[in-house]
Design a protein around this motif. Structure first.
Motif, PDB file in Angstrom:
ATOM      1  N   MET A   1       1.434 -22.214  45.157  1.00 42.70           N
ATOM      2  CA  MET A   1       2.592 -21.316  45.149  1.00 42.70           C
ATOM      3  C   MET A   1       2.181 -19.920  44.701  1.00 42.70           C
ATOM      4  O   MET A   1       2.701 -18.926  45.199  1.00 42.70           O
ATOM      5  N   TYR A   2       1.253 -19.854  43.766  1.00 42.65           N
ATOM      6  CA  TYR A   2       0.743 -18.550  43.314  1.00 42.65           C
ATOM      7  C   TYR A   2       0.066 -17.826  44.482  1.00 42.65           C
ATOM      8  O   TYR A   2       0.307 -16.647  44.715  1.00 42.65           O
ATOM      9  N   ASP A   3      -0.780 -18.555  45.204  1.00 40.56           N
ATOM     10  CA  ASP A   3      -1.478 -17.957  46.341  1.00 40.56           C
ATOM     11  C   ASP A   3      -0.491 -17.486  47.402  1.00 40.56           C
ATOM     12  O   ASP A   3      -0.643 -16.392  47.961  1.00 40.56           O
ATOM     13  N   LEU A   4       0.523 -18.289  47.677  1.00 40.31           N
ATOM     14  CA  LEU A   4       1.532 -17.904  48.664  1.00 40.31           C
ATOM     15  C   LEU A   4       2.293 -16.670  48.197  1.00 40.31           C
ATOM     16  O   LEU A   4       2.526 -15.745  48.971  1.00 40.31           O
ATOM     17  N   ARG A   5       2.651 -16.630  46.924  1.00 44.38           N
ATOM     18  CA  ARG A   5       3.361 -15.457  46.377  1.00 44.38           C
ATOM     19  C   ARG A   5       2.514 -14.196  46.548  1.00 44.38           C
ATOM     20  O   ARG A   5       3.008 -13.155  46.978  1.00 44.38           O
ATOM     21  N   GLN A   6       1.230 -14.284  46.213  1.00 43.34           N
ATOM     22  CA  GLN A   6       0.344 -13.128  46.346  1.00 43.34           C
ATOM     23  C   GLN A   6       0.221 -12.697  47.814  1.00 43.34           C
ATOM     24  O   GLN A   6       0.197 -11.500  48.110  1.00 43.34           O
ATOM     25  N   GLU A   7       0.167 -13.666  48.710  1.00 45.60           N
ATOM     26  CA  GLU A   7       0.089 -13.355  50.142  1.00 45.60           C
ATOM     27  C   GLU A   7       1.361 -12.652  50.625  1.00 45.60           C
ATOM     28  O   GLU A   7       1.299 -11.661  51.361  1.00 45.60           O
ATOM     29  N   LEU A   8       2.512 -13.144  50.191  1.00 49.90           N
ATOM     30  CA  LEU A   8       3.782 -12.526  50.595  1.00 49.90           C
ATOM     31  C   LEU A   8       3.912 -11.110  50.041  1.00 49.90           C
ATOM     32  O   LEU A   8       4.416 -10.220  50.722  1.00 49.90           O
ATOM     33  N   ILE A   9       3.442 -10.893  48.829  1.00 53.65           N
ATOM     34  CA  ILE A   9       3.466  -9.554  48.243  1.00 53.65           C
ATOM     35  C   ILE A   9       2.521  -8.635  49.021  1.00 53.65           C
ATOM     36  O   ILE A   9       2.883  -7.508  49.382  1.00 53.65           O
TER      37      ILE A   9
END
Length: 75
Positions: free
Chosen positions: A8-16
Motif C-alpha cells: 500500500m505504501y508503494d502504491l501510495r507513492q506511485e499515485l503521488i
C-alpha cells in the motif's frame, strides 16, 4: 506505513508521483478516478495506515459505507 503495509505504501507513492493523489492540507485528494480492489485498500492508501474501508469511507451526510451497504441489503 512503509514498514507495516509495504504494498500500500508503494502504491501510495506511485499515485503521488503520477499526480493521481495530491496533498491537500493535512490529507490527500484524488485528481481522477482510480479503481481499488477493496474499500479498505483505498482507505489505507489515502490514510497512510491500515484501515477498514467500510467504516472509514463516509458520504456527505456522514453515513459510513457499512451503513449504506446494510441499508441497501435491507431493501
Amino acid at each position: 506505513m512503509q514498514q507495516h503495509v509495504r504494498g500500500m505504501y508503494d502504491l501510495r507513492q506511485e499515485l503521488i508521483a503520477n499526480g493521481v493523489l495530491v496533498q491537500e492540507g493535512s490529507g490527500y485528494r484524488f485528481t481522477q478516478d482510480y479503481p481499488f480492489s477493496s474499500p479498505s485498500t483505498a482507505a489505507a492508501v489515502v490514510l497512510g495506515r491500515s484501515a477498514n474501508g467500510r467504516i472509514e469511507w463516509k458520504d456527505a451526510k456522514g453515513r459510513t459505507l457499512k451503513e449504506l451497504q446494510e441499508a441497501e441489503a435491507g431493501r
